[in-house]
Each structure stands twice: as structure tokens, then as C-alpha cells.
Design a protein around this motif. Structure first.
Motif, PDB file in Angstrom:
ATOM      1  N   UNK A   1       0.827  -1.206   0.000  1.00  0.00           N
ATOM      2  CA  UNK A   1       0.000   0.000   0.000  1.00  0.00           C
ATOM      3  C   UNK A   1       0.868   1.265   0.000  1.00  0.00           C
ATOM      4  N   UNK A   2       1.910   1.239   0.833  1.00  0.00           N
ATOM      5  CA  UNK A   2       2.812   2.400   0.894  1.00  0.00           C
ATOM      6  C   UNK A   2       3.477   2.640  -0.463  1.00  0.00           C
ATOM      7  N   UNK A   3       3.857   1.525  -1.101  1.00  0.00           N
ATOM      8  CA  UNK A   3       4.494   1.650  -2.421  1.00  0.00           C
ATOM      9  C   UNK A   3       3.531   2.284  -3.421  1.00  0.00           C
ATOM     10  N   UNK A   4       2.316   1.796  -3.451  1.00  0.00           N
ATOM     11  CA  UNK A   4       1.349   2.325  -4.420  1.00  0.00           C
ATOM     12  C   UNK A   4       1.071   3.804  -4.148  1.00  0.00           C
ATOM     13  N   UNK A   5       1.016   4.160  -2.867  1.00  0.00           N
ATOM     14  CA  UNK A   5       0.738   5.549  -2.507  1.00  0.00           C
ATOM     15  C   UNK A   5       1.866   6.462  -3.004  1.00  0.00           C
ATOM     16  N   UNK A   6       3.100   5.985  -2.858  1.00  0.00           N
ATOM     17  CA  UNK A   6       4.231   6.788  -3.353  1.00  0.00           C
ATOM     18  C   UNK A   6       4.239   6.808  -4.885  1.00  0.00           C
ATOM     19  N   UNK A   7       3.957   5.644  -5.486  1.00  0.00           N
ATOM     20  CA  UNK A   7       3.960   5.565  -6.953  1.00  0.00           C
ATOM     21  C   UNK A   7       2.941   6.538  -7.543  1.00  0.00           C
ATOM     22  N   UNK A   8       1.840   6.712  -6.832  1.00  0.00           N
ATOM     23  CA  UNK A   8       0.766   7.565  -7.343  1.00  0.00           C
ATOM     24  C   UNK A   8       1.171   9.026  -7.421  1.00  0.00           C
ATOM     25  N   UNK A   9       2.296   9.377  -6.800  1.00  0.00           N
ATOM     26  CA  UNK A   9       2.750  10.772  -6.890  1.00  0.00           C
ATOM     27  C   UNK A   9       3.675  10.981  -8.094  1.00  0.00           C
TER      28      UNK A   9
END
Lengths: 243, 618
Positions: free
Chosen positions: B191-199
Motif C-alpha cells: 500500500x505504501x508503495x502504491x501511494x508513493x507511486x501515485x505521486x
């Protein structure tokens, strides 16, 4: 114009590549290698190339032959060409002989008279049993069905040599043929158990395939066939790798 | 690395074309999976022969594999025969290179080229033993990324993908892979990875956006769940097309659809046909430099051994280096027995000259794409082609010796009347009459005209994104009408008519402009056994009807309903550079059959020039 006969191997997963695709593979391979191969005339020129005998899907081989026509041999020797071509191939289809032939040589396809095979059943008992089955029967009748009729073929006449041991096979074969066991030994594990070796008559008149024997034998066994070599000549067979 | 086929010999021997599954093609990249940090599996969700013909994957395959920390492999949809065996024997789907399971990869990137491959996407996930829904995936499952033209409206697939990459792959993949590698070093949390990727610009993580609907079922709000996430996702554009190209494309063993070296000469299109999504989403126009293209051609032909090279673009005739390139290829490669194929050329003196050199006139046919039969209809769609252009082009071709013509049209275009459809039959007849106006002794036998119609499907990011699409029965009536009109023509025996299937097109229409709620229909249809929907032998309309019914979704809501220009569209969160204002202007002009000049004639201010420093240069 130079006529050349190439011997090649087709191993591993290349067994799943059919004959037409293999031809397309060679066309691109020769182009990558820079071989000065001759093309037919016309709007859709194609490389002049023919095969002694197409290999069926599911079979591997260390003794395939093809005829090509070259415009020129270029600046390399035959052995150098082998190296160049193989360096552009995939490691599973490799040229193992490059023989310049006389210009009036007949196509390998029409010279073909026999082919040798190794059939790996991975089962010593099965291999011994097949050998026994073959040796103990005076005739082994295979019925070839065609669309219109069926024809009886005596496999005992179509398979001049059969053995379950490579050295025995090679020795028996050498009495009726000029064979190249040194070459074959580079590629096959001659001590492997559960194998059957046989020489089958081949060509347009009588074309015997190893599967025919297994069909008559009728016991369910899995096996993998490898073609070992092809021969020309009647009475005395000569490996096509002999110039 | 010990590389053995993932499938046993008895399986390979029992399926059609086992070469689809063995990999090891010429130019396949070989790395040891244990020596890399990132394993990326690239997927085209259709059968091998189609997937291997796709240029984009070849470019990205090369780009990823240039990274020493990454091994990019490939997977395609197993054909139905193998699909059944894999399910029965519980064999996980594997990548061609290492023959190892896809589920052990870090990324699974799926290209979305057409809507009718969506059930195949679910097949790929399912056969890979990767949870089909994004929400069910854990830290050990691959990150599933979608890309390609259909990701310009990714919403129907929102539940199944972790990330969508909006735009051209050459720009921010490095950032994404670097981020992943970095986060994998510590306690990795998906989840943390996806949240960062989304930026990262251009990346859309659907699970981090929420959609609300009003009473009529229209979207009332669409927003990110975290403050740091962008409200708009900016399409990625490769501004320098001289950076990535594969000079060592994979060469398949079996004959594939595009069995040749492909040279992409430019991206984008100046034409602005109003039905064409590619014409909008690939803006702005970018051309490759002729010298670079020449060196690419040379290297590709020598690394592959291909006997054919094709120039590729949306409209090659508009490429400024076309002449130079074509004559270069002819001079350099014709005597080396290389065929040169030139798709999407406008018929004019130059193209006829070139074509007569590179192909056998007697065996080839000429293709025209008037797209509509009447001039009014062509003006509506902004297809800048007149009846005169077509007839003159055909006549020139006939005089040069051609006698076979293919004509492409669309049925169901906005504002279409039955007169417009009849005009298709009349245009085909006029072409036949042109041919027979040539004295008999100068003619080359009979003329053969093939009329093909596809059915118009409105696509996102086109001026027609708001229009009502025809229903299946309307299409069927129109096809029947056109057939009857062709039969009335004097030269009807010279005219053959082919047409597309209505039901497939309607389904395409639903997913093209669908929203998140359509995902449930897709899942149900897949569960009922729908895959390979673009293959007419597998398409099962009844199962799809049931799937819509069971999920309480009316397909007409997405296809037949004319949308208001102030409605929030499911894809409005994507910024493709081309502005909504421009699309509305074009939509309004279409209603009055007013044409818009092409980009070289006059800039219409579409907005795409914002990607280029100093704007578009013409």
C-alpha cells in the motif's frame, strides 16, 4: 553457382518447430550470417533450399541434411562459415558439416535411402522387450492406411538393423553402411539405458518410420525419437555426411 | 541458468502451435533471474501471434532490459486448448524467457490495445494464480500495471489493476522501478508503495481515488483519497524519439501477424479525424530523424534477418522524411531481396510510383479509407478527402495497372442518414465506372472492389466522446440496407461487401466509455467462460447479456445515451494535453459539417503543443 550440403542438428525445444517454420528460420539465419545464398527469380524471390527429409514435430535430430545453392563462398572457408552461422543461431539448431558438392549432384531428397534413429523409452525392460519382439518375429506386418486402400508393409524388411545397445547397433550398421559413429557419440549418451537404435529404409518407395514398429508392438510406452543420420545408396548405405 | 520448458512434452505435443510457449526466439534477452533486483513480466493479453506483432512491447522490452538490475520477460494469452489444460492440471502461467511462474515476478505489465481483450486480462491473472482483484493482493504478489490506448479510460478495469501508466512508456518507468527497488530494501508494504507511486507524474492508482454517483447514475465526484495525490493525471509523452528503439527485435519461430521489421517513423497525426482516438491521444506530432531511421533499418535487418521491413505511423504520407526514407530503403535493400511494405499511404503520384517498384501490381490491392460515403459525412468526421481525390487516385492506380481496390468505411457515424449510407454504394460504383471508362485493351481484366464497414464506436478523448452510439439492431439494419444498395448498382458483381459483427462493437462501446461499475460485468462474463472475445469463434453474446443482467447494468447507459458536455466523464481525470475546450469546439463544428484544417495548414490550438518546448514545429 556453388552447391552445398549442410548437416545440422535440431535439439531440445526446437522439436516443436515444424518444417515450414524451420525453413523460415534458416532463411533468416543465413541472412543474419551474410551467406551469399542464391535466390529464385521473380517478384517474390526465395532462397534456393531443399531438405533431404522433413523432420516431424516432436522429433529431435543430430543428422539433418539440406541442400543450398550459393552465388559465392565469400572470403571464408567451409569451417569458418559453420562457426559464423552457428554464432547467429540459437544454440539448438547448429550446422555440423558444410560440404561443397559437385554441381551436378542430385538433391539429397532423391538420394535418400535410409535413416537411423535412437528411440529413448527411458525403460530398460521395455527396450529389451522390443528388441526381443523384433528379433523373434520373422515378419512384422504394419498396415498402412491411405484414403483409398490399405497396404501391408513388412517392417522386418524395412528395418535392416535394430539393437538396444548403441555399440552393437553401430557395429551391425558398419557391416552394411559407411556410418559415422564418432560424430554421433559427441551428441548422444551411448550408455543410456532404455534406448532402441534402428536403421529404417527411407525415400519415396518405402518410407519406414520408427513409430510404425511401436504401433505394431502395441504396448503403451512413452518415447522420444532422435534421428541420428541419413544415408544414400542401395545395398551399401553411405552416410550423407560423406562427400 | 537451467532453462527447461515449463510444460511437459506430452502437453506441448497435444496443443496447437507449441512454439507459442517455448520462448528462446532470436534476440530473446537472457539473464539469470537471481542476478537482478526487479523481474518485470510484459504481457499482451491475446494469442502469441498477435502479441508478438506489437511494436510497443518490443521497445519497452529493450528499454527495461537495458537496466542491469531488471529482467523483462514476456507472456501472452494461452490459447483455449492450453488454457483448459492449465486449469485442469493447476499449472501456473509462466513467462517465456525463464519459463518461471509469473506470480513470482515483481511487476506484471499488461498492454491494453483494444477493449475486447479485457476478459483475457482476467484470464492472465487467474492462470498466473495472482488474485484477480487488486484489493486481494498482498506484498508477495506482483504489482499489476496497465498501459496502452485503453488506459485512457481505465475505469472499467479499475478493480483489477494496481497502477495504470497513462501515456508513452519511455518516460517515467525508471522512476517507478527505482522507487520499487528502494522500497523493497526496507520493510516493503504494498500500500505504501502504491501511494508513493501515485505521486509520480502519469501514474494512476485507481484504489486511491473514489468515485461518487448521483441519482441518475452520473458521476458526481471523483477525487483522490490522500491530499498529496494529483487530481489530474498528466499523460506521458516521449519528447525525444531518438532515445529508445529496439534494434534487436525478437524474431518469432512461427509466422506472426506482423512478420517483419517495423520502423516507427513518427508518432502522432496532423489530421484530426474526429472519430479517431489515436489521432488525439498521440498528439503532439513527433517525427524521427531520417539519419537515425536509416541506421535503425540497417541494424534491425542485420540483427533479425527479416526479409521485409515496414514503415509504421498513423499517416505515413504526412511524414516529412517519407520520400527520403522510401527511396533509401529501395536503393539500399531491394537488391538484397528485402521487401518494403508501406501501409497507411495516401494514394498519389508518389505513392503509386513507389508501390509499383516495391510490390507486384497484379497481386496487390490498393487501399482507400474514405471512412464515409458522402461528402457531408466526411466533413462531419473531418476526413479531409474529397470524392475527386478518391476517383482521381483510383484512376491513376488503374492506369498504372492495378485492378483491385479495398475501401474502408464506418457505419453509425454521428448524424448519419440512410442517404449517407447509400453514398457508400454509389462511391464504390463510381470507382468501378472509372475503371470501365478505360478502353478495354488497356484494362487488366475485371475490377475488384471490396467494401468493408466497421461500426463506429465513440471513444474517449475524441470530439465524439459525447455522442450516442447506434444499437445492435440499428447496425444490423444499416448493414442490410447497404448490402441491398450495393446490389442495385450497375457493377454490383465487381463489388464485394464485408462487415463487422454488431454485438461485439456494442460491447466495445460499453467498455470504451464505461466506468468502474462495468468491472463487475466483466468479472461475471469471465466467470461464465468468456475469453478471446475479439475472436468471433469464441464470442458468446448470450453470456454477456446474462452478465449485464445479473449486475443490473444497462449497456445502453454507456453506449446509446447522448452525454452532455458538462457531464463528468469517467476519464476526465486524465489530462492528455488536448483540451476539453478543443474537443467541444470540434464537436460543435462536426454538427455543422465544418472541417478543421490539419496541423500543417493551421494550428487549431488543441493544447498538445504544451508538451514541446517552443510548441509544435511545422
Amino acid at each position: 553457382m556453388i552447391k552445398a550440403r549442410l548437416r545440422f542438428i535440431k535439439l531440445g525445444e526446437m522439436q516443436y518447430i515444424g518444417h515450414l517454420d524451420l525453413m523460415r528460420y534458416f532463411q533468416k539465419l543465413f541472412r543474419r550470417s551474410g551467406l551469399d545464398i542464391s535466390y529464385s527469380k521473380g517478384f517474390n524471390p526465395h532462397q534456393i533450399m531443399s531438405f533431404a527429409s522433413p523432420l516431424g514435430v516432436g522429433l529431435t535430430s543430430i543428422g539433418e541434411y539440406m541442400d543450398i545453392t550459393l552465388e559465392s563462398i565469400g572470403e571464408y572457408t567451409e569451417n569458418e562459415w559453420i562457426e559464423i552461422i552457428n554464432s547467429h543461431s540459437n544454440g539448438l539448431v547448429l550446422i555440423t558439416a558444410f560440404i561443397i558438392m559437385p554441381e551436378n549432384i542430385k538433391p539429397s531428397m532423391s538420394l535418400l535411402s535410409a535413416a537411423s534413429y535412437m528411440i529413448d523409452t527411458s525403460d530398460s525392460d521395455a527396450a529389451a522387450d522390443i528388441e526381443k519382439f523384433f528379433n523373434e518375429n520373422d515378419s512384422i506386418i504394419y498396415i498402412k492406411e491411405t484414403k483409398k486402400s490399405s497396404k501391408e508393409i513388412d517392417l522386418k524388411k524395412g528395418i535392416p538393423v535394430l539393437a538396444s545397445d548403441y555399440d552393437t547397433f553401430s557395429h551391425m550398421l558398419s557391416e552394411i553402411a559407411v556410418n559415422d559413429s564418432e560424430y554421433e557419440k559427441q551428441y548422444i549418451d551411448t550408455g543410456k539405458k532404455g534406448c532402441i537404435y534402428m536403421l529404417c529404409k527411407a525415400g519415396s518407395v518405402l518410407n519406414i518410420k520408427p513409430d510404425m514398429l511401436f504401433e505394431v508392438y502395441q504396448k503403451e510406452i512413452d518415447y522420444q525419437i532422435m534421428r541420428l543420420d541419413m544415408y544414400s545408396g542401395e545395398g551399401r548405405y553411405v552416410s550423407m555426411s560423406v562427400k | 541458468m537451467d532453462r527447461k520448458p515449463a510444460l511437459e512434452r506430452n502437453i506441448l505435443m497435444s496443443v496447437e502451435k507449441p512454439a507459442r510457449y517455448i520462448g528462446n526466439e532470436i534476440n530473446m534477452v537472457k539473464k539469470n533471474p537471481e542476478d537482478v533486483d526487479i523481474r518485470f513480466c510484459m504481457c499482451f493479453p491475446d494469442v502469441y501471434e498477435i502479441g508478438m506483432s506489437h511494436l510497443g512491447i518490443q521497445i519497452l522490452y529493450d528499454m527495461f532490459n537495458r537496466r542491469s538490475d531488471t529482467y523483462c520477460e514476456r507472456v501472452y494469452s494461452p490459447w483455449k486448448d492450453l488454457d483448459e489444460i492449465m486449469r485442469k492440471e493447476n499449472i501456473p502461467l509462466f513467462a517465456l524467457e525463464s519459463q518461471q511462474p509469473v506470480k513470482d515476478f515483481d511487476f506484471l505489465g499488461i498492454t491494453l490495445q483494444y477493449e475486447m481483450c479485457y476478459t483475457n486480462v482476467l484470464q492472465i491473472l487467474d492462470l498466473s494464480h495472482i488474485p484477480v482483484f487488486s484489493k486481494d493482493r498482498g506484498n508477495d504478489d506482483p504489482v499489476v500495471i496497465g498501459g496502452g490506448p485503453c488506459s485512457y479510460n481505465p475505469e472499467p478495469l479499475a478493480d483489477f489493476f494496481d497502477i495504470f501508466y497513462i501515456g508513452e512508456g519511455e518516460t517515467v518507468y525508471d522512476k517507478l522501478l527505482d522507487l520499487y527497488k528502494d522500497m523493497r530494501k526496507k520493510d516493503y508494504d504494498r500500500h505504501e508503495f502504491l501511494r508513493k507511486a501515485a505521486t509520480i507524474e502519469g501514474l494512476y492508482v485507481p484504489s486511491l481515488y473514489t468515485v461518487e454517483y448521483d441519482d441518475e447514475g452520473l458521476i458526481s465526484s471523483f477525487k483522490p483519497v490522500y491530499d498529496e495525490l494529483p487530481h489530474k493525471i498528466r499523460k506521458q509523452v516521449a519528447t525525444d524519439l531518438g532515445r529508445y528503439y529496439s534494434v534487436k527485435p525478437l524474431v518469432p519461430y512461427i509466422k506472426v501477424t506482423q512478420d517483419r521489421a517495423v520502423l516507427e517513423i513518427m508518432r502522432g497525426c496532423i489530421r484530426g479525424c474526429r472519430f479517431c482516438q489515436a489521432g488525439m491521444i498521440y498528439r503532439p506530432l513527433r517525427e524521427r530523424n531520417a539519419d537515425y531511421l536509416k541506421s535503425l533499418a540497417k541494424e534491425m535487418l542485420s540483427s533479425t534477418g527479416y526479409e521485409e521491413i515496414s514503415l509504421s505511423s498513423l499517416s505515413s504520407s504526412d511524414c516529412s522524411c517519407l520520400r527520403e526514407m522510401v527511396y533509401y530503403l529501395i536503393d539500399e535493400f531491394m537488391d538484397k531481396k528485402v521487401n518494403i511494405s508501406l501501409p497507411s499511404l495516401r494514394i498519389d503520384a508518389f505513392s503509386l510510383d513507389v508501390m509499383s517498384k516495391v510490390q507486384d501490381i497484379r497481386k496487390s490491392s490498393l487501399t482507400f479509407a474514405p471512412e464515409a460515403g458522402s461528402q457531408r459525412m466526411r466533413d462531419v468526421i473531418n476526413k479531409g478527402l474529397t470524392q475527386e481525390n478518391i476517383l482521381n487516385g483510383a484512376m491513376d492506380a488503374f492506369k498504372s495497372g492495378w485492378n483491385r481496390v479495398k475501401l474502408y468505411f464506418m457505419l453509425g457515424l454521428p448524424t448519419e442518414t440512410y442517404d449517407d449510407i447509400e453514398a457508400i454504394a454509389k462511391l464504390a460504383e463510381s470507382i468501378a465506372e472509372e475503371y470501365y471508362s478505360i478502353p478495354k485493351e488497356e484494362r487488366n481484366g475485371k475490377v475488384s472492389i471490396v467494401v468493408s464497414t466497421s461500426l463506429f464506436v465513440p471513444k474517449p478523448f475524441t470530439p465524439f466522446q459525447w455522442v450516442s452510439m447506434n444499437e445492435a439492431n440499428e447496425f444490423t439494419d444499416k448493414k442490410g440496407f447497404l448490402m441491398s444498395k450495393i446490389k442495385e448498382q450497375l457493377n454490383q458483381k465487381s463489388i464485394k461487401y464485408n462487415c463487422h459483427d454488431s454485438e461485439v462493437s456494442v460491447l466495445e462501446g460499453v467498455f470504451a466509455r464505461g466506468d468502474r461499475r462495468c468491472g463487475s460485468v466483466l468479472y461475471s462474463a469471465y466467470k461464465k467462460g468468456c475469453i478471446f472475445d475479439s475472436w468471433s469463434e469464441f464470442f458468446d453474446a448470450e453470456k454477456w447479456d446474462e452478465a449485464f443482467e445479473e449486475n443490473g447494468i444497462d449497456p445502453l447507459f454507456y453506449t446509446a445515451r447522448e452525454r452532455s458536455t458538462d457531464e463528468i466523464l469517467p476519464w476526465d481525470f486524465i489530462d492528455i494535453g488536448v483540451t476539453k475546450e478543443f474537443l467541444i469546439r470540434e464537436y460543435e463544428k462536426s454538427k455543422n459539417a465544418v472541417v478543421t484544417p490539419n496541423c500543417r495548414e493551421k494550428c487549431s490550438g488543441c493544447g498538445a503543443s504544451s508538451y514541446l518546448k517552443g510548441g509544435c514545429r511545422f
